[in-house]
Design a protein around this motif. Structure first.
Motif, PDB file in Angstrom:
ATOM      1  N   MET A   1      10.127 -19.882   5.182  1.00 36.55           N
ATOM      2  CA  MET A   1      10.284 -19.073   3.996  1.00 36.55           C
ATOM      3  C   MET A   1       9.067 -18.380   3.886  1.00 36.55           C
ATOM      4  O   MET A   1       8.207 -18.669   3.925  1.00 36.55           O
ATOM      5  N   ALA A   2       9.518 -17.085   3.653  1.00 37.04           N
ATOM      6  CA  ALA A   2       8.381 -15.933   3.133  1.00 37.04           C
ATOM      7  C   ALA A   2       8.797 -15.214   1.990  1.00 37.04           C
ATOM      8  O   ALA A   2      10.069 -14.857   1.985  1.00 37.04           O
ATOM      9  N   GLY A   3       8.094 -14.714   1.246  1.00 35.52           N
ATOM     10  CA  GLY A   3       8.338 -13.737   0.187  1.00 35.52           C
ATOM     11  C   GLY A   3       7.211 -12.762   0.225  1.00 35.52           C
ATOM     12  O   GLY A   3       5.974 -13.210   0.603  1.00 35.52           O
ATOM     13  N   HIS A   4       7.544 -11.541  -0.337  1.00 40.21           N
ATOM     14  CA  HIS A   4       6.601 -10.307  -0.539  1.00 40.21           C
ATOM     15  C   HIS A   4       6.966  -9.516  -1.716  1.00 40.21           C
ATOM     16  O   HIS A   4       8.256  -9.362  -1.682  1.00 40.21           O
ATOM     17  N   ALA A   5       5.887  -9.036  -2.300  1.00 37.71           N
ATOM     18  CA  ALA A   5       5.965  -8.215  -3.300  1.00 37.71           C
ATOM     19  C   ALA A   5       6.392  -6.752  -3.012  1.00 37.71           C
ATOM     20  O   ALA A   5       5.915  -6.288  -1.611  1.00 37.71           O
ATOM     21  N   THR A   6       7.375  -5.905  -3.494  1.00 38.74           N
ATOM     22  CA  THR A   6       7.664  -4.473  -2.895  1.00 38.74           C
ATOM     23  C   THR A   6       7.628  -3.656  -4.275  1.00 38.74           C
ATOM     24  O   THR A   6       7.866  -4.149  -5.341  1.00 38.74           O
ATOM     25  N   ALA A   7       7.541  -2.529  -3.992  1.00 42.63           N
ATOM     26  CA  ALA A   7       7.519  -1.072  -4.961  1.00 42.63           C
ATOM     27  C   ALA A   7       8.921  -0.471  -4.663  1.00 42.63           C
ATOM     28  O   ALA A   7       9.031   0.400  -5.470  1.00 42.63           O
ATOM     29  N   GLU A  13       6.057   0.610 -12.055  1.00 42.89           N
ATOM     30  CA  GLU A  13       5.609  -0.419 -12.564  1.00 42.89           C
ATOM     31  C   GLU A  13       4.838  -1.305 -11.519  1.00 42.89           C
ATOM     32  O   GLU A  13       3.536  -1.810 -11.652  1.00 42.89           O
ATOM     33  N   SER A  14       5.137  -1.357 -10.304  1.00 39.64           N
ATOM     34  CA  SER A  14       4.449  -1.907  -9.120  1.00 39.64           C
ATOM     35  C   SER A  14       3.171  -1.095  -8.937  1.00 39.64           C
ATOM     36  O   SER A  14       2.014  -1.844  -8.663  1.00 39.64           O
ATOM     37  N   GLU A  19      -2.597  -1.558  -9.292  1.00 34.54           N
ATOM     38  CA  GLU A  19      -4.081  -0.886  -9.777  1.00 34.54           C
ATOM     39  C   GLU A  19      -4.829  -1.811 -10.672  1.00 34.54           C
ATOM     40  O   GLU A  19      -6.186  -2.045 -10.714  1.00 34.54           O
ATOM     41  N   GLN A  20      -4.045  -2.496 -11.604  1.00 35.59           N
ATOM     42  CA  GLN A  20      -4.713  -3.674 -12.504  1.00 35.59           C
ATOM     43  C   GLN A  20      -5.296  -4.601 -11.655  1.00 35.59           C
ATOM     44  O   GLN A  20      -6.493  -5.076 -11.823  1.00 35.59           O
ATOM     45  N   LEU A  21      -4.662  -5.263 -10.622  1.00 38.68           N
ATOM     46  CA  LEU A  21      -5.080  -6.428  -9.917  1.00 38.68           C
ATOM     47  C   LEU A  21      -6.406  -5.897  -9.073  1.00 38.68           C
ATOM     48  O   LEU A  21      -7.181  -6.500  -8.847  1.00 38.68           O
ATOM     49  N   THR A  27      -6.415  -7.859  -4.161  1.00 41.06           N
ATOM     50  CA  THR A  27      -5.646  -6.722  -3.465  1.00 41.06           C
ATOM     51  C   THR A  27      -4.217  -7.175  -3.408  1.00 41.06           C
ATOM     52  O   THR A  27      -4.030  -8.452  -2.963  1.00 41.06           O
ATOM     53  N   LEU A  28      -3.307  -6.205  -3.546  1.00 41.91           N
ATOM     54  CA  LEU A  28      -1.935  -6.634  -3.478  1.00 41.91           C
ATOM     55  C   LEU A  28      -1.333  -5.463  -2.726  1.00 41.91           C
ATOM     56  O   LEU A  28      -1.389  -4.472  -2.757  1.00 41.91           O
ATOM     57  N   ALA A  29      -0.657  -6.155  -1.443  1.00 38.34           N
ATOM     58  CA  ALA A  29      -0.081  -5.303  -0.489  1.00 38.34           C
ATOM     59  C   ALA A  29       1.314  -5.470  -0.778  1.00 38.34           C
ATOM     60  O   ALA A  29       2.276  -6.284  -0.904  1.00 38.34           O
ATOM     61  N   LEU A  30       1.967  -4.109  -1.123  1.00 40.64           N
ATOM     62  CA  LEU A  30       3.377  -3.952  -1.524  1.00 40.64           C
ATOM     63  C   LEU A  30       4.235  -3.322  -0.203  1.00 40.64           C
ATOM     64  O   LEU A  30       3.503  -2.533   0.508  1.00 40.64           O
ATOM     65  N   ARG A  31       4.929  -4.101   0.219  1.00 45.65           N
ATOM     66  CA  ARG A  31       5.488  -3.712   1.566  1.00 45.65           C
ATOM     67  C   ARG A  31       7.084  -3.410   1.245  1.00 45.65           C
ATOM     68  O   ARG A  31       7.732  -4.077   0.518  1.00 45.65           O
ATOM     69  N   SER A  32       7.608  -2.308   2.044  1.00 42.88           N
ATOM     70  CA  SER A  32       8.927  -1.868   2.062  1.00 42.88           C
ATOM     71  C   SER A  32       9.741  -3.087   2.729  1.00 42.88           C
ATOM     72  O   SER A  32       9.236  -3.977   3.375  1.00 42.88           O
ATOM     73  N   ARG A  33      11.013  -2.859   2.356  1.00 45.85           N
ATOM     74  CA  ARG A  33      12.105  -3.881   3.133  1.00 45.85           C
ATOM     75  C   ARG A  33      12.029  -3.723   4.689  1.00 45.85           C
ATOM     76  O   ARG A  33      11.690  -4.818   5.233  1.00 45.85           O
ATOM     77  N   ALA A  34      11.663  -2.576   5.226  1.00 43.04           N
ATOM     78  CA  ALA A  34      11.420  -2.484   6.553  1.00 43.04           C
ATOM     79  C   ALA A  34      10.142  -3.270   7.131  1.00 43.04           C
ATOM     80  O   ALA A  34      10.099  -3.933   8.160  1.00 43.04           O
ATOM     81  N   GLU A  35       9.156  -2.902   6.279  1.00 33.06           N
ATOM     82  CA  GLU A  35       8.003  -3.440   6.635  1.00 33.06           C
ATOM     83  C   GLU A  35       7.954  -5.124   6.464  1.00 33.06           C
ATOM     84  O   GLU A  35       7.262  -5.684   7.420  1.00 33.06           O
TER      85      GLU A  35
END
Length: 82
Positions: A1-7, A13-14, A19-21, A27-35
């Protein structure tokens, strides 16, 4: 199982959250669905595949209060070796 934040769903908001983090030294890596989907190359995706976490196996339990209050800005998936 994997999960990931996205914008993908909440870009403004993302970006603000990232930027706040970053200002706090995280460091927060926001990835697209394809990534995010690339992490499963060579694996067999378990249904329902790459989806928002709120769409995973709704039949397994009662709804959580406030579950329908908005989009969860991320993707989740399970992959297994074929």
């Amino acid at each position: 199982m994997a999960g990931h934040a996205t914008a993908d769903f909440t870009p403004e908001e993302s970006k603000a959250a990232a930027e706040q983090l970053k200002a706090a030294g995280v460091t927060l890596a926001l990835r697209s669905r394809a990534e995010f989907t690339r992490f499963f190359d060579g694996l067999e995706l378990v249904e329902p595949g790459v989806e928002g976490p709120q769409l995973w196996h709704l039949e397994l339990g009662e709804p959580v209060p406030r579950q329908d209050d908005g989009v969860i800005p991320g993707y989740g998936a399970v992959g297994r070796k074929p």
